[in-house]
Write a protein that holds these residues in place. Structure first.
Motif, PDB file in Angstrom:
ATOM      1  N   PHE A 144       0.829  -1.204   0.000  1.00 53.75           N
ATOM      2  CA  PHE A 144       0.000   0.000   0.000  1.00 53.75           C
ATOM      3  C   PHE A 144       0.868   1.260   0.000  1.00 53.75           C
ATOM      4  O   PHE A 144       0.665   2.193  -0.788  1.00 53.75           O
ATOM      5  CB  PHE A 144      -0.904  -0.033   1.235  1.00 53.75           C
ATOM      6  CG  PHE A 144      -1.842   1.125   1.387  1.00 53.75           C
ATOM      7  CD1 PHE A 144      -3.093   1.106   0.820  1.00 53.75           C
ATOM      8  CD2 PHE A 144      -1.465   2.233   2.134  1.00 53.75           C
ATOM      9  CE1 PHE A 144      -3.964   2.180   0.975  1.00 53.75           C
ATOM     10  CE2 PHE A 144      -2.314   3.311   2.298  1.00 53.75           C
ATOM     11  CZ  PHE A 144      -3.577   3.278   1.718  1.00 53.75           C
ATOM     12  N   ALA A 145       1.861   1.291   0.881  1.00 60.40           N
ATOM     13  CA  ALA A 145       2.704   2.481   1.036  1.00 60.40           C
ATOM     14  C   ALA A 145       3.576   2.736  -0.178  1.00 60.40           C
ATOM     15  O   ALA A 145       3.976   3.882  -0.430  1.00 60.40           O
ATOM     16  CB  ALA A 145       3.578   2.339   2.281  1.00 60.40           C
ATOM     17  N   ASN A 146       3.857   1.695  -0.951  1.00 59.14           N
ATOM     18  CA  ASN A 146       4.748   1.824  -2.095  1.00 59.14           C
ATOM     19  C   ASN A 146       4.012   1.801  -3.432  1.00 59.14           C
ATOM     20  O   ASN A 146       4.635   1.649  -4.489  1.00 59.14           O
ATOM     21  CB  ASN A 146       5.805   0.718  -2.063  1.00 59.14           C
ATOM     22  CG  ASN A 146       6.830   0.948  -0.966  1.00 59.14           C
ATOM     23  OD1 ASN A 146       7.684   1.816  -1.078  1.00 59.14           O
ATOM     24  ND2 ASN A 146       6.736   0.186   0.120  1.00 59.14           N
ATOM     25  N   GLY A 147       2.692   1.975  -3.387  1.00 62.24           N
ATOM     26  CA  GLY A 147       1.926   2.090  -4.613  1.00 62.24           C
ATOM     27  C   GLY A 147       1.636   0.787  -5.325  1.00 62.24           C
ATOM     28  O   GLY A 147       1.313   0.788  -6.514  1.00 62.24           O
ATOM     29  N   ILE A 148       1.741  -0.326  -4.619  1.00 63.88           N
ATOM     30  CA  ILE A 148       1.462  -1.647  -5.207  1.00 63.88           C
ATOM     31  C   ILE A 148       0.047  -2.054  -4.803  1.00 63.88           C
ATOM     32  O   ILE A 148      -0.272  -2.131  -3.612  1.00 63.88           O
ATOM     33  CB  ILE A 148       2.486  -2.688  -4.727  1.00 63.88           C
ATOM     34  CG1 ILE A 148       3.889  -2.265  -5.151  1.00 63.88           C
ATOM     35  CG2 ILE A 148       2.152  -4.069  -5.275  1.00 63.88           C
ATOM     36  CD1 ILE A 148       5.003  -3.091  -4.535  1.00 63.88           C
ATOM     37  N   ALA A 149      -0.779  -2.318  -5.784  1.00 68.17           N
ATOM     38  CA  ALA A 149      -2.213  -2.525  -5.537  1.00 68.17           C
ATOM     39  C   ALA A 149      -2.519  -3.959  -5.127  1.00 68.17           C
ATOM     40  O   ALA A 149      -3.275  -4.689  -5.798  1.00 68.17           O
ATOM     41  CB  ALA A 149      -3.012  -2.140  -6.780  1.00 68.17           C
ATOM     42  N   HIS A 150      -1.921  -4.400  -4.019  1.00 69.60           N
ATOM     43  CA  HIS A 150      -2.203  -5.730  -3.480  1.00 69.60           C
ATOM     44  C   HIS A 150      -2.284  -5.604  -1.966  1.00 69.60           C
ATOM     45  O   HIS A 150      -1.283  -5.741  -1.255  1.00 69.60           O
ATOM     46  CB  HIS A 150      -1.107  -6.722  -3.882  1.00 69.60           C
ATOM     47  CG  HIS A 150      -1.423  -8.151  -3.537  1.00 69.60           C
ATOM     48  ND1 HIS A 150      -2.319  -8.917  -4.265  1.00 69.60           N
ATOM     49  CD2 HIS A 150      -0.974  -8.950  -2.533  1.00 69.60           C
ATOM     50  CE1 HIS A 150      -2.394 -10.120  -3.730  1.00 69.60           C
ATOM     51  NE2 HIS A 150      -1.592 -10.163  -2.668  1.00 69.60           N
ATOM     52  N   PHE A 151      -3.467  -5.287  -1.471  1.00 72.64           N
ATOM     53  CA  PHE A 151      -3.715  -5.102  -0.041  1.00 72.64           C
ATOM     54  C   PHE A 151      -5.205  -5.280   0.200  1.00 72.64           C
ATOM     55  O   PHE A 151      -5.998  -5.385  -0.745  1.00 72.64           O
ATOM     56  CB  PHE A 151      -3.249  -3.713   0.422  1.00 72.64           C
ATOM     57  CG  PHE A 151      -3.843  -2.574  -0.356  1.00 72.64           C
ATOM     58  CD1 PHE A 151      -5.079  -2.036  -0.017  1.00 72.64           C
ATOM     59  CD2 PHE A 151      -3.170  -2.031  -1.445  1.00 72.64           C
ATOM     60  CE1 PHE A 151      -5.632  -0.993  -0.740  1.00 72.64           C
ATOM     61  CE2 PHE A 151      -3.712  -0.986  -2.176  1.00 72.64           C
ATOM     62  CZ  PHE A 151      -4.948  -0.467  -1.822  1.00 72.64           C
ATOM     63  N   CYS A 152      -5.599  -5.327   1.468  1.00 72.08           N
ATOM     64  CA  CYS A 152      -6.996  -5.611   1.770  1.00 72.08           C
ATOM     65  C   CYS A 152      -7.332  -5.194   3.200  1.00 72.08           C
ATOM     66  O   CYS A 152      -6.461  -4.876   3.997  1.00 72.08           O
ATOM     67  CB  CYS A 152      -7.290  -7.108   1.601  1.00 72.08           C
ATOM     68  SG  CYS A 152      -6.351  -8.159   2.748  1.00 72.08           S
ATOM     69  N   ILE A 153      -8.602  -5.256   3.507  1.00 76.41           N
ATOM     70  CA  ILE A 153      -9.099  -5.198   4.877  1.00 76.41           C
ATOM     71  C   ILE A 153      -9.453  -6.625   5.275  1.00 76.41           C
ATOM     72  O   ILE A 153     -10.035  -7.370   4.475  1.00 76.41           O
ATOM     73  CB  ILE A 153     -10.331  -4.267   5.004  1.00 76.41           C
ATOM     74  CG1 ILE A 153     -11.007  -4.409   6.387  1.00 76.41           C
ATOM     75  CG2 ILE A 153     -11.361  -4.559   3.926  1.00 76.41           C
ATOM     76  CD1 ILE A 153     -10.267  -3.798   7.520  1.00 76.41           C
ATOM     77  N   SER A 154      -9.088  -7.034   6.472  1.00 82.00           N
ATOM     78  CA  SER A 154      -9.425  -8.371   6.970  1.00 82.00           C
ATOM     79  C   SER A 154     -10.163  -8.241   8.301  1.00 82.00           C
ATOM     80  O   SER A 154      -9.681  -7.581   9.223  1.00 82.00           O
ATOM     81  CB  SER A 154      -8.156  -9.215   7.160  1.00 82.00           C
ATOM     82  OG  SER A 154      -8.485 -10.500   7.650  1.00 82.00           O
TER      83      SER A 154
END
Length: 270
Positions: free
Chosen positions: A99-109
């Motif tokens: 998320f912090a580095n602009g990579i679109a692989h994150f979520c809410i769990s």
């Protein structure tokens, strides 16, 4: 006194969980779209923290406490209750380094534990629009479509994600990778344990292993894998709620092979 939650109460929590996950994902997306305002710090080596983590967690906690004031909440950033009688366990942004580095692989769990066992979970990827959901005894879905783990039983045909943690020696991690490669498996590390487990549940990966992981990263995903027909270790039974523990998840044919390859031995499956 431990509260007893009936079917109506569980159904109400499931409905609320989905709405809260969507709202949290929307807030993540807004922060991600303008990273110029995203103040970033570190809690430890490679352990990112952004202002978005705190903002998302506050939204989720406030929403849960307003809807179910008798439930406990345990969050990655703010801590909270450790009572597994009726407890929400949340990671506001799993994959913060991405998320912090602009990579679109994150979520809410978000996971809900009642009487010491996982009852429901939501993992929402707001960029891809993937909503992974599970409820104990009701199966697991992605965007309303039933999920199922793969039937792969040969490591030489397996695609495995191997999470990394500074809490275990690097030698243990590299030894696990060496054994995976020697067995013919392909491995990857994408930086979100929650999504890694959701992908196992949805048949996008054949297995996921990590030698130490925290409860907020994995409880929702572990339930999804089991509800999708896969196998996982008894993370809560290993004391993982508070201290963290190893995690192992795979389709039923690969589970035992993967445990031995990554150095966890013959881990009993749920």
């Amino acid at each position: 006194m431990t509260q007893k939650i009936d079917e109506a109460g569980l159904a109400a929590r499931y409905h609320a969980m989905v709405g809260i996950a969507l709202a949290a994902g929307d807030l993540q997306r807004r922060y991600f779209s303008d990273r110029s305002k995203l103040a970033t710090s570190f809690k430890g080596p490679q352990d990112y923290l952004t202002v978005a983590d705190g903002a998302v967690e506050r939204l989720v906690v406030a929403s849960l406490q307003a809807a179910f004031p008798g439930d406990g909440v345990l969050g990655e950033e703010g801590g909270g209750s450790h009572d597994p009688a009726a407890l929400w366990v949340i990671d506001p942004i799993d994959g913060t380094a991405n998320f912090a580095n602009g990579i679109a692989h994150f979520c809410i769990s978000i996971a809900f534990v009642a009487a010491g066992r996982e009852e429901m979970g939501a993992i929402y990827d707001p960029i891809r629009g993937d909503m992974f959901l599970a409820r104990r005894g009701f199966g697991a879905t992605c965007n309303g479509r039933p999920m199922a783990t793969t039937k792969i039983d040969d490591p030489a045909r397996a695609q495995v994600e191997m999470g990394w943690s500074v809490r275990r020696p690097m030698a243990a991690y590299t030894a696990a990778l060496e054994k995976l490669v020697a067995a013919g498996a392909s491995f990857r590390r994408a930086g979100s344990g929650a999504l890694g487990l959701a992908y196992v549940a949805d048949g996008r990966s054949d297995g996921y292993a990590e030698l130490h992981i925290n409860s907020w990263d994995c409880l929702a995903g572990l339930l999804m894998v089991r509800e999708a027909g896969g196998r996982t270790n008894d993370f809560l039974g290993m004391g993982g709620l508070i201290e963290g523990a190893p995690v192992l998840a795979a389709g039923p044919g690969l589970y035992a092979h993967l445990g031995r390859l990554v150095g966890l031995g013959d881990v009993p499956a749920l």
